[in-house]
Structures are given as C-alpha cells and as structure tokens.
Motif scaffolding. Structure first.
Motif, PDB file in Angstrom:
ATOM      1  N   THR A 201      65.291  77.298  35.087  1.00 26.41           N
ATOM      2  CA  THR A 201      64.565  76.205  34.278  1.00 26.41           C
ATOM      3  C   THR A 201      65.146  76.639  32.874  1.00 26.41           C
ATOM      4  N   LYS A 202      64.783  75.549  32.103  1.00 28.43           N
ATOM      5  CA  LYS A 202      65.263  75.852  30.557  1.00 28.43           C
ATOM      6  C   LYS A 202      64.079  76.745  29.937  1.00 28.43           C
ATOM      7  N   ASP A 203      62.808  76.766  30.341  1.00 25.99           N
ATOM      8  CA  ASP A 203      61.803  77.478  29.705  1.00 25.99           C
ATOM      9  C   ASP A 203      62.212  78.883  30.207  1.00 25.99           C
ATOM     10  N   PHE A 204      62.728  79.218  31.155  1.00 24.48           N
ATOM     11  CA  PHE A 204      63.243  80.709  31.508  1.00 24.48           C
ATOM     12  C   PHE A 204      64.363  81.012  30.680  1.00 24.48           C
ATOM     13  N   LEU A 205      65.262  80.235  30.319  1.00 27.38           N
ATOM     14  CA  LEU A 205      66.408  80.759  29.691  1.00 27.38           C
ATOM     15  C   LEU A 205      65.864  80.806  28.073  1.00 27.38           C
ATOM     16  N   GLU A 206      64.925  80.015  27.592  1.00 25.02           N
ATOM     17  CA  GLU A 206      64.390  80.237  26.325  1.00 25.02           C
ATOM     18  C   GLU A 206      63.851  81.350  26.254  1.00 25.02           C
ATOM     19  N   SER A 207      63.089  81.992  27.260  1.00 23.64           N
ATOM     20  CA  SER A 207      62.123  83.087  27.291  1.00 23.64           C
ATOM     21  C   SER A 207      62.914  84.181  27.109  1.00 23.64           C
ATOM     22  N   LEU A 208      64.139  84.262  27.372  1.00 25.56           N
ATOM     23  CA  LEU A 208      64.962  85.218  27.037  1.00 25.56           C
ATOM     24  C   LEU A 208      65.161  85.638  25.690  1.00 25.56           C
TER      25      LEU A 208
END
Length: 239
Positions: free
Chosen positions: A197-204
């Motif tokens: 998900t985009k959210d997971f990528l941003e969470s990094l």
C-alpha cells in the motif's frame, strides 16, 4: 571473508526495511557488510522467488553490500531446529562478524520472531569449540559476535537505541523500492497486500522521522539489544 557486520533476515527485503539506512551509513564509513537471507520469500503473495532474488541483488548494489547469500529455508515454516541453527553457524563462522543484525524480536509475520530466536541461538552455538563445522572443505573456527542487535519491523517496538540515518534515508527508500513486485506501484496488476500500500511506503519515512524527532536527528532506525551496551566515551552521541 571477514566482515564487520552480518545482517540476517527471514526474507529478502527484511534487511532493507529494518536497517537499510544503518547499513548504507556504515558502509559509507568504511565498514564491510554481508547479508544472509534465510528464505526466498517464496510464499509472498506478489512476485516469485526468482523475482525476489533479482530484486535482492539490485538492492545489494544500491547499499554497497559485500556479499549476499540465501539459505533457502522454508518460508512461513521457520523452526528453531538443529539443522537450521547449524546452517547459520556456518555463515557466522564464514564471515566472522563483530556485530549481527537480526529480525525483530516480535512482529506481525511469525517468521520474524522465529528468525530472531533462531539467529540468537546460532550466535551462541557458533562460539562453542566442540561444535565442528566444515565449509568449502576446510574446518571452520569457532566465532561468536560481540553484539546481536534486532532491528524493528512492522510492530512499533520501543527501541533500546537508535542509529542516525539522516543522510541515508533516500538510499534506504531506493533499496526498498528495488523490490518492485513487493511495494507500492499504482500500475501493478498484482493482488494488494499490507506492505504494497501507499500508506506502508509512506510509513517508512514517517516512522524514521518520528524516531529522529525523539532522538534529536532528522531520521533514525531503532534497535533492541541482547546485551547491555557499554560506552567507552560519549563521542558520537547526539546531544
């Protein structure tokens, strides 16, 4: 081939996600790093074990890793067995690291915590003189790392120390995105997964930023440690 740090992950991409920035920084400072992936990630919903191998090679080049091996243990079925312990012991004795980075001690994927314990036990066994191993036709010498540090993955485990990766956050993201089949791609036709998900990528970024906020730097990666750390001096501590 002796290295300074041996990073071990249950799956290809665990290392990049958990401590990719730390590895990039250490290599920039002249440290040597080798990586051992325990499984091929063959049970992953997206991609195949072949694409994961190609992606791991690309990520290794981005980070500047000296060597990378895959032990081809069973993805999803890691067990703390003598067979698996001895495979890791051979890797520890081969690379003779001063420090080992291992999976998170507790996490969403059951392989991660299992790998953490498996690697920890193998580190102890590797130092025992009466355990004999042979690699490439030669008897290996006992070797026990000085420290075993566990990087943090899906769960927000409270770190016992953090490493400043402020100048290497972009390199970490680049190495993670080398796994093209695994992470966010709006044009992908593959099934959606929690890490795609985009959210997971941003969470990094925002998770590293939050650890940085708490420690006085821009971005940081967190670790837990098996042994109490002792400082010889206060050089390098961010005030």
């Amino acid at each position: 081939m002796k290295v300074d740090i041996l990073a071990i992950g249950a799956h290809p991409d665990d290392i990049e996600l958990g401590c990719g920035g730390t590895i990039a920084k250490l290599i920039s400072e002249g440290k040597t790093v080798a990586v051992v992936d325990l499984t091929q990630g063959e049970l992953g919903t997206r991609g195949t074990n072949f694409t994961r191998a190609e992606e791991a090679a690309d990520a290794s080049k981005i980070l500047g890793i000296s060597a990378r091996e895959n032990l081809k243990m069973k993805d999803g079925f890691l067990l703390n067995t003598e067979e698996y312990q001895m495979q890791i012991v051979k890797m520890i004795r081969k690379y003779q690291p001063e420090i080992i980075f291992a999976n998170a001690i507790d996490d969403r994927h059951p392989d991660h915590a299992k790998a953490a314990k498996l690697v920890s036990d193998a580190c102890f066994l590797s130092g025992l003189v009466k355990i004999e191993t042979v690699s490439e036709g030669e008897n290996q010498k006992p070797w026990r790392p000085k420290q075993v540090f566990h990087y943090i993955q899906w769960k927000n485990i409270t770190p016992e120390f953090v490493f400043d990766i402020s100048d290497f956050m972009e390199k970490k993201i680049e190495a993670c995105l080398a796994y093209k089949t695994q992470f966010y791609d709006p044009n992908s036709k593959e099934p959606m997964t929690p890490i795609a998900t985009k959210d997971f990528l941003e969470s990094l970024t925002y998770r590293a930023q939050d650890l940085g906020r708490l420690s006085g730097v821009d971005f940081a990666e967190g670790f837990t440690t098996e042994k109490l750390l002792a400082f010889k001096n206060f050089d390098g501590i961010v005030c």
